[in-house]
Structures are given as structure tokens and as C-alpha cells.
Write a protein that holds these residues in place. Structure first.
Motif, PDB file in Angstrom:
ATOM      1  N   ALA A 229       0.827  -1.204   0.000  1.00  0.00           N
ATOM      2  CA  ALA A 229       0.000   0.000   0.000  1.00  0.00           C
ATOM      3  C   ALA A 229       0.861   1.253   0.000  1.00  0.00           C
ATOM      4  CB  ALA A 229      -0.933  -0.006   1.216  1.00  0.00           C
ATOM      5  N   LEU A 313      -7.930  -2.815  -3.519  1.00  0.00           N
ATOM      6  CA  LEU A 313      -7.561  -2.227  -2.234  1.00  0.00           C
ATOM      7  C   LEU A 313      -8.748  -2.289  -1.280  1.00  0.00           C
ATOM      8  CD1 LEU A 313      -5.642  -0.562  -0.392  1.00  0.00           C
ATOM      9  CD2 LEU A 313      -6.557   1.503  -1.499  1.00  0.00           C
ATOM     10  N   ILE A 324      -4.443  -5.756   0.220  1.00  0.00           N
ATOM     11  CA  ILE A 324      -4.474  -5.689  -1.240  1.00  0.00           C
ATOM     12  C   ILE A 324      -4.565  -7.111  -1.781  1.00  0.00           C
ATOM     13  CG2 ILE A 324      -3.292  -4.978  -3.339  1.00  0.00           C
ATOM     14  CD1 ILE A 324      -2.008  -2.726  -1.829  1.00  0.00           C
TER      15      ILE A 324
END
Length: 473
Positions: A229, A313, A324
Motif C-alpha cells: 500500500a 484495495l 491488497i
């Protein structure tokens, strides 16, 4: 065919250990171990570029040039994308008749570090897009050839490459003989813990090699959804969203116009909810704690470029609790024309079932789903975490001693995977205690590496002539 295979497995289970060993030794009459060193292309061998173009026909058209661009870079990169070409060639090689669950694309970069649900770091096979039951020899040969090709690109001499391949085959053979003497449960519980890497031949490495191993272990533990992320997302208007890194990562907001985008977003949301039904109940409960907030298309691998791949996401407690997922299209295995399609009608289920059977521990979010796309076509996907303590190697940085140790580790992991699904007693008896098969594999690896170089040149010529378009990305 699946029913016949099940009956054959039941018949084998009725045999005693001595009868299974005799079955393995008798297979040498059908396929002498030394014959595995021979490779001669069949008279009707297909043009390698034709094979690649047929694969590309069902893929995302604007991504196909990236696949060719990656494959044309070097013989090793070509080999990574040429599993379909080699599958056709392997179908004409000696076959002992002993079957296992195959990885289907067992080249050296499809092994690496991964995290278990218990948060242990393991070394194992990590790619199962082509998995199907088939001849155990095929996986071993694809691994051996990849090491020979990587050795050539690193400038290793003939003797160094031969030592690497021979050690890899020897590791597979010796480990299979060890598994043949173990109970079913002991085989099932066996795994290669990352900390064991320090004792599985790595003591022979120089201090620089041991230092690089320690760095790789530490790096793998940091490769998770939080790290992904941080690399792939940014805050937009106060919301966490995927970064735009086209063509490698393209948010859906940039990929399609409004109505089509909304339709695809809805389908992906439905897929996340529906695929959860293929997870155990506790993990399904965990998945439901997360909320989907963004989606993007991702370009992956070499051979997989052009297949549909979405990254999704999700957020849990807050923006600091990301997950994810990667949903990757699963087509028919390149092995299917030669082994039969297997027992699963859904290709995503085929991949997941093969992975769960071969891996010592699989991703907790691994599952599958069939989707009807916005074009009305049904496509199969499998879903997993994008990253979960994953680590890989860079062959170009390896010295001969390091590649030999790495090959031995790959041989160990492959033998364990095959021992879980096939008749390990028969395979061990077929291989025996002598290094006949090991030495044969050296000859095969070099012969096929020559063939791979010619196939790579054929692609380079196709690009130069304009027959296919290649792009760098």
C-alpha cells in the motif's frame, strides 16, 4: 479421464510399499533413466512464434506488445514466457508413466520465500498458473533448463553449469528417496523453513552470500499489504487510492469511461464477496471485516502479461489497516493438450487446488471465482494477497556456488511437492541411488538451452520484421 485417474490412484494405494518400489524399478524398462538426456525436436514441431501468437489472441490486446518486449530481452526472459512451447516439446520426451501434481512452469524464478498462516517464512514453489497432473519429469526438466540458461547468461562455463544442474537433480532424487521412507503425515507436515536455509548447503557460501541471504530474509518479512500500500497507493481528496503508474498499474478511473467503469467496479466488488465462499469459514469471516475502496489493472510477470489481472484495495479498521488482493485470470493450462484437462471445470479452482496440494502452506485468502465480463464472456480468476512476506532471487547476481545452492533448494522444494501428490516410493525406486538421472539431465538442459536460444532468435526476427510488435515497460 478424471474418473480413470481416480481409479488408478485407488489401485496404487492398494499396493504394498515393496510392490510400489517394484513398479518404479520396472518403469526403467519403459523409460531408461539415461534416455532423459536426449532431446530431439519432433518433425512436426510448431513455429514458436505461432504458439505465442495463439496464446496472445485471447489476451488484452494493448498489453500483448509488453509481453513480447519482455520476452525478447534475453533467452532467459524468453524461456520464462515459453511454457507453452516447452510443454509441447516435453510431450515427446521419455516418460516413466509415474504421475504427480505438476507445477507446470517450475523454472527457477517460480520458487521463493513466502509467509505461512502461522507467520513463519518458508521456501517453496510460488506459481501455479499451469498446474495439472502429469509426468513428474516435466517439472524437473523445466527447472534444470532454467538453471542452465541462467548460467549461460551469467557467463558460467560448461563445467560450472553442469555442476549446478547435476546438484539440482541430485537434490530432487535424494529428497524423494528420503520421503519414500517417511509416513504420509510426516511427508505432509514437511516444509522448508526459511531459517533452515542457513543449514541446507548455505554453509558452503562465502560470507557475502550468507549476508545476502540474511538481507533477503529480512526484506521478505517486510513485503506485505502495508508495504504494498505504501508503494502503490496515495491519498487523493482524503481517500486512499491506487497510484497511476501506466501501463503497469492503471486505476479503473483511467481505464474505462464512466458507465463501463461502474459496471466493472460492480463486477469486481461482487467477485470479492462471492469468491469468499471458496474460503474456509474463519477466513471468510475475516474477509468480511474489510471494505473495498479502489481497484486497478496490473501487469504481471512475463508469460502472464496480457491476461486480466486486477488489484483490489480493501481497508479494515482504518487507513492504516490495508489489504491488497490480486485477482488474476486463469486460462487453460499449457499442459492440458498433452495431459488432459484435469478434473476441475473452473480454471481458477484448478489453480487453487493444485497450489493447496503442492505448497506446504498457502495464502489464507487464496480462492477462486468465475466472472461474466462486461463483454458477456465468462472468465475464471483466482484470488490471493498481492504480497505476503514474499521474496525472490535475482539470477544475474548469483555466483556459480550460490546458484548451485539455490538449485539444490529448488530441487528439495519440488521433491516435497511431488511427494505429496504422487507415488513417492515408485519415483524414488525409479531414480535409485546412483546419479544416472542427474547426469542425463545435464545433457538435456544444455540441448534444450540451445533450442531456447534459437526460439528466442525467432521471436527477435519476428519483432524486427514487424510480424509482432514489442514494447518496453
Amino acid at each position: 479421464m478424471a474418473m480413470r485417474a481416480a481409479r488408478a490412484e485407488e489401485d496404487i494405494r492398494r499396493l504394498s510399499a515393496e510392490e510400489r518400489a517394484a513398479r518404479g524399478r520396472s518403469a526403467r524398462r519403459k523409460a531408461p533413466r539415461s534416455d532423459h538426456g536426449e532431446f530431439e525436436p519432433s518433425a512436426d514441431r510448431q513455429d514458436p512464434v505461432d504458439v505465442l501468437e495463439r496464446q496472445s489472441a485471447g489476451r488484452v490486446a494493448d498489453l500483448v506488445p509488453i509481453r513480447y518486449g519482455r520476452m525478447v530481452e534475453s533467452p532467459f526472459r524468453f524461456y520464462r514466457g515459453a511454457a507453452a512451447i516447452m510443454a509441447a516439446d516435453l510431450a515427446h520426451t521419455p516418460d516413466s508413466g509415474l504421475r504427480v501434481q505438476l507445477c507446470g512452469d517450475a523454472h527457477m524464478l517460480n520458487y521463493g520465500l513466502l509467509g505461512s498462516p502461522e507467520r513463519n517464512l518458508l521456501f517453496d514453489i510460488n506459481d501455479f498458473d499451469e498446474t495439472l497432473p502429469g509426468p513428474w519429469e516435466w517439472d524437473v526438466k523445466r527447472l534444470a533448463v532454467s538453471l542452465a540458461i541462467a548460467g549461460r547468461e551469467n557467463g558460467f562455463d560448461d563445467g560450472e553449469r553442469a555442476a549446478i544442474v547435476r546438484a539440482t537433480a541430485g537434490s530432487y532424487r535424494e529428497q524423494m528417496r528420503r520421503y519414500a521412507a517417511m509416513s504420509h503425515l510426516d511427508v505432509w507436515y514437511t516444509r522448508v523453513d526459511a531459517e533452515q536455509l542457513r543449514t541446507l548447503g548455505t554453509a558452503e557460501l562465502p560470507s557475502r552470500g550468507r549476508r545476502k541471504l540474511a538481507e533477503a530474509l529480512a526484506k521478505a518479512r517486510g513485503r506485505d499489504s502495508l508495504q504494498a500500500a505504501g508503494k502503490l497507493t496515495e491519498v487523493v481528496a482524503g481517500e486512499l487510492r491506487f497510484r497511476s503508474l501506466p501501463p503497469l498499474v492503471t486505476p479503473l478511473s483511467e481505464l474505462l469511461p464512466g458507465k463501463e467503469r461502474s459496471s466493472l467496479e460492480e463486477q469486481i466488488r461482487d467477485m470479492v464477496e462471492s469468491y469468499g465462499q471458496t474460503l474456509p469459514s474463519d477466513r471468510r469471516h475475516l474477509l468480511r471485516q474489510y471494505t473495498v475502496v479502489d481497484m486497478a489493472r496490473k501487469v504481471v510477470g512475463v508469460g502472464s502479461v496480457g491476461t486480466r489481472c486486477w488489484i483490489i484495495l480493501l481497508l479494515g479498521r482504518d487507513g492504516g489497516d490495508p489489504l491488497i488482493l490480486q485477482a488474476k485470470e486463469a486460462g487453460e493450462s499449457v499442459l492440458a493438450p498433452y495431459t488432459g484437462p484435469g478434473e476441475y471445470a473452473m480454471q481458477g479452482e484448478r489453480v487453487v487446488a493444485g497450489q493447496r496440494l503442492m505448497q506446504a502452506a498457502s495464502d489464507i485468502f487464496l480462492g477462486w471465482h468465475r466472472v461474466t465480463g462486461i463483454d458477456g464472456r465468462e472468465r475464471d480468476f483466482y484470488v490471493r494477497q498481492l504480497r505476503d512476506w514474499k521474496g525472490s532471487v535475482e539470477p544475474a547476481l548469483m555466483a556459480p556456488r550460490g546458484m548451485r545452492t539455490y538449485g539444490e533448494l529448488c530441487g528439495t522444494a519440488l521433491a516435497r511437492a511431488h511427494a505429496r501428490s504422487g507415488d513417492r516410493i515408485a519415483i524414488a525406486a525409479y531414480l535409485g541411488s546412483a546419479d544416472v538421472f542427474d547426469r542425463a539431465l545435464v545433457r538435456f538442459a544444455e540441448s534444450y538451452a540451445d533450442r531456447n536460444e534459437r526460439d528466442h532468435q525467432a521471436l527477435a526476427e519476428a519483432v524486427a520484421s514487424g510480424r509482432v510488435v514489442a514494447e518496453s515497460a
